[in-house]
Design a protein around this motif. Structure first.
Motif, PDB file in Angstrom:
ATOM      1  N   LEU A  87      -5.155   3.702   1.552  1.00 51.58           N
ATOM      2  CA  LEU A  87      -4.224   4.758   1.936  1.00 51.58           C
ATOM      3  C   LEU A  87      -2.898   4.188   2.437  1.00 51.58           C
ATOM      4  O   LEU A  87      -1.838   4.794   2.235  1.00 51.58           O
ATOM      5  N   ALA A  88      -2.927   3.021   3.075  1.00 50.43           N
ATOM      6  CA  ALA A  88      -1.674   2.368   3.452  1.00 50.43           C
ATOM      7  C   ALA A  88      -0.873   2.009   2.204  1.00 50.43           C
ATOM      8  O   ALA A  88       0.358   2.163   2.169  1.00 50.43           O
ATOM      9  N   THR A 114      -6.366  11.072  -0.255  1.00 54.88           N
ATOM     10  CA  THR A 114      -5.049  11.137  -0.884  1.00 54.88           C
ATOM     11  C   THR A 114      -4.437  12.513  -0.675  1.00 54.88           C
ATOM     12  O   THR A 114      -3.245  12.640  -0.350  1.00 54.88           O
ATOM     13  N   TYR A 115      -5.245  13.547  -0.861  1.00 54.19           N
ATOM     14  CA  TYR A 115      -4.753  14.910  -0.649  1.00 54.19           C
ATOM     15  C   TYR A 115      -4.304  15.115   0.794  1.00 54.19           C
ATOM     16  O   TYR A 115      -3.254  15.704   1.055  1.00 54.19           O
ATOM     17  N   ARG A 116      -5.074  14.602   1.744  1.00 54.20           N
ATOM     18  CA  ARG A 116      -4.717  14.740   3.155  1.00 54.20           C
ATOM     19  C   ARG A 116      -3.393  14.026   3.454  1.00 54.20           C
ATOM     20  O   ARG A 116      -2.526  14.560   4.153  1.00 54.20           O
ATOM     21  N   HIS A 204      -5.181   0.465  -5.907  1.00 54.08           N
ATOM     22  CA  HIS A 204      -6.613   0.248  -5.689  1.00 54.08           C
ATOM     23  C   HIS A 204      -6.929   0.390  -4.215  1.00 54.08           C
ATOM     24  O   HIS A 204      -6.118   0.016  -3.355  1.00 54.08           O
ATOM     25  N   SER A 205      -8.112   0.884  -3.922  1.00 56.00           N
ATOM     26  CA  SER A 205      -8.754   0.593  -2.653  1.00 56.00           C
ATOM     27  C   SER A 205      -9.577  -0.658  -2.906  1.00 56.00           C
ATOM     28  O   SER A 205     -10.621  -0.598  -3.573  1.00 56.00           O
ATOM     29  N   THR A 206      -9.109  -1.801  -2.421  1.00 54.61           N
ATOM     30  CA  THR A 206      -9.842  -3.053  -2.647  1.00 54.61           C
ATOM     31  C   THR A 206     -11.125  -3.096  -1.822  1.00 54.61           C
ATOM     32  O   THR A 206     -11.963  -3.978  -2.015  1.00 54.61           O
ATOM     33  N   THR A 207     -11.282  -2.136  -0.929  1.00 55.89           N
ATOM     34  CA  THR A 207     -12.533  -1.948  -0.196  1.00 55.89           C
ATOM     35  C   THR A 207     -13.699  -1.776  -1.152  1.00 55.89           C
ATOM     36  O   THR A 207     -14.838  -2.163  -0.826  1.00 55.89           O
TER      37      THR A 207
END
Length: 388
Positions: A87-88, A114-116, A204-207
């Motif tokens: 999200l960052a 993402t919506y939030r 990407h969320s690399t998480t």
């Protein structure tokens, strides 16, 4: 130096790039693995005399540089950037690409986080947005406004696993001078190459699959254009949304086995899909590898495999879905995805609770699986017991 080609100039294969790009042995010690440069600052050789270009770890760190070069090589981009979270990465990217008064097109089944971010944070900054069914290219073209700056795509989507034709939307974005951004988290760079299909930016969320072991939180942006990459890097440094060196090291460690892990994720998911499709308690299975998936042909064309994410709906409704989520033993009840262990969740009450009551609300009878790499016989037995 970024190793991504052979001495003859040919591009290395994906697994070779995953293991070697940006990760030459340490020149000081010969360490095969990139060191963790756990430091906040760097000695300068005189005022302005930077060793290797590093001065302060918010602005740059050798471990992060290695990860960023590897990310760019895997996606075929000009610049990769590593962030503290997915999200960052999204926040900095959108503040870089957009200005107050610009409009963004968002999927009507976007990830709840993402919506939030867009609906409750960036709209206060002046960003306008509307939602559209991204898998309907004609609908997307009709939804573009004169001030549309970004078309935001997830494919496969979370958690309904819809498929978006990246090449078709790339053409639409070019016609309207908009930027096409693709969230490639679910497919990973091993199964899908959005930049090669015409996208401008990949996030990407690399998480998730890139890290692959549920032990790190991170995000990434990879740009096709080097200048846009520099702009994102400026905003990242100005705001400070950077990943730490240990987190960078963990993601690099995970990336090395991304290819072999994804092969197993896909194989296990396909067998679970077959099992669920025949179970009387299940009303429908959502998976792009199924021939009856509405965009199966697109998925087969633009993906090297159909992924490890599976969603299904319970015939008896929401209470039955909640009960199944609480009965599995090997599938751990938890949010997130993409790790080696299998996870089960109820999107409506968990990852997508933030879209409850909105047009993006997900069905209450829906269950989402992140299929891990355990023995398939054990996973099937666990689901069978929970569904009984």
């Amino acid at each position: 130096m970024d190793i991504s080609t052979t001495s003859g100039g040919d591009q290395l294969g994906f697994n070779s790039r995953a293991i070697h790009a940006g990760q030459e042995p340490d020149p000081l010690t010969g360490s095969v693995i990139v060191p963790i440069y756990q430091t906040s600052t760097f000695k300068q050789d005189g005022v302005g005399g930077l060793r290797g270009g590093y001065e302060y770890s918010r602005s740059g760190n050798p471990t992060r540089t290695a990860l960023e070069e590897c990310l760019a090589a895997l996606e075929g981009g000009a610049r990769g950037l590593a962030f503290a979270s997915g999200l960052a990465a999204e926040d900095i990217l959108l503040r870089t690409l957009c200005a107050p008064g610009d409009h963004l097109l968002l999927p009507d089944d976007a990830y709840g986080g993402t919506y939030r971010l867009i609906s409750r944070v960036l709209t206060r900054w002046g960003l306008e947005f509307s939602t559209v069914a991204m898998h309907d290219s004609a609908a997307v073209a009709a939804a573009v406004r004169p001030n549309t700056r970004v078309i935001w795509v997830e494919t496969p989507t979370n958690p309904l696993l819809n498929i978006v034709d990246i090449a078709a939307l790339a053409e639409i974005s070019r016609q309207h001078q908009a930027m096409l951004v693709v969230d490639n988290t679910f497919a990973s760079s091993y199964l899908q190459q959005p930049l090669a299909l015409g996208a401008d930016v990949v996030v990407h969320s690399t998480t998730k699959y890139l890290g692959g072991h549920s032990d790190v939180v991170g995000g990434a942006v990879v740009t096709r254009d080097a200048e846009i990459g520099e702009q994102v890097a400026f905003h990242q440094n100005a705001v400070g949304a950077v990943s730490g060196p240990f987190d960078d090291w963990l993601v690099l460690r995970g990336i090395k086995t991304l290819g072999v892990r994804m092969d197993r994720h896909c194989s296990n998911a396909e067998q679970i899909v077959r099992f669920l499709g025949e179970h009387p308690a299940v009303s429908s299975v959502l998976y792009p590898g199924l021939p009856n998936h509405p965009n199966h042909d697109v998925a087969a064309r633009q993906m090297a495999g159909f992924g490890g994410m599976v969603s299904f709906r319970m015939r008896a409704g929401e209470e039955a879905a909640l009960k199944v989520c609480g009965l599995t033993q090997l599938f751990t009840l938890g949010e997130s995805l993409g790790g080696v262990e299998s996870l089960i969740e109820h999107p409506g009450r968990m990852t997508h609770a933030s879209v409850a009551g909105s047009p993006l609300e997900v069905p209450g009878d829906l269950i989402r699986l992140s299929v891990g790499i355990e023995n398939i016989e054990d996973l099937l037995a666990d689901l069978n017991a929970a569904l009984a």
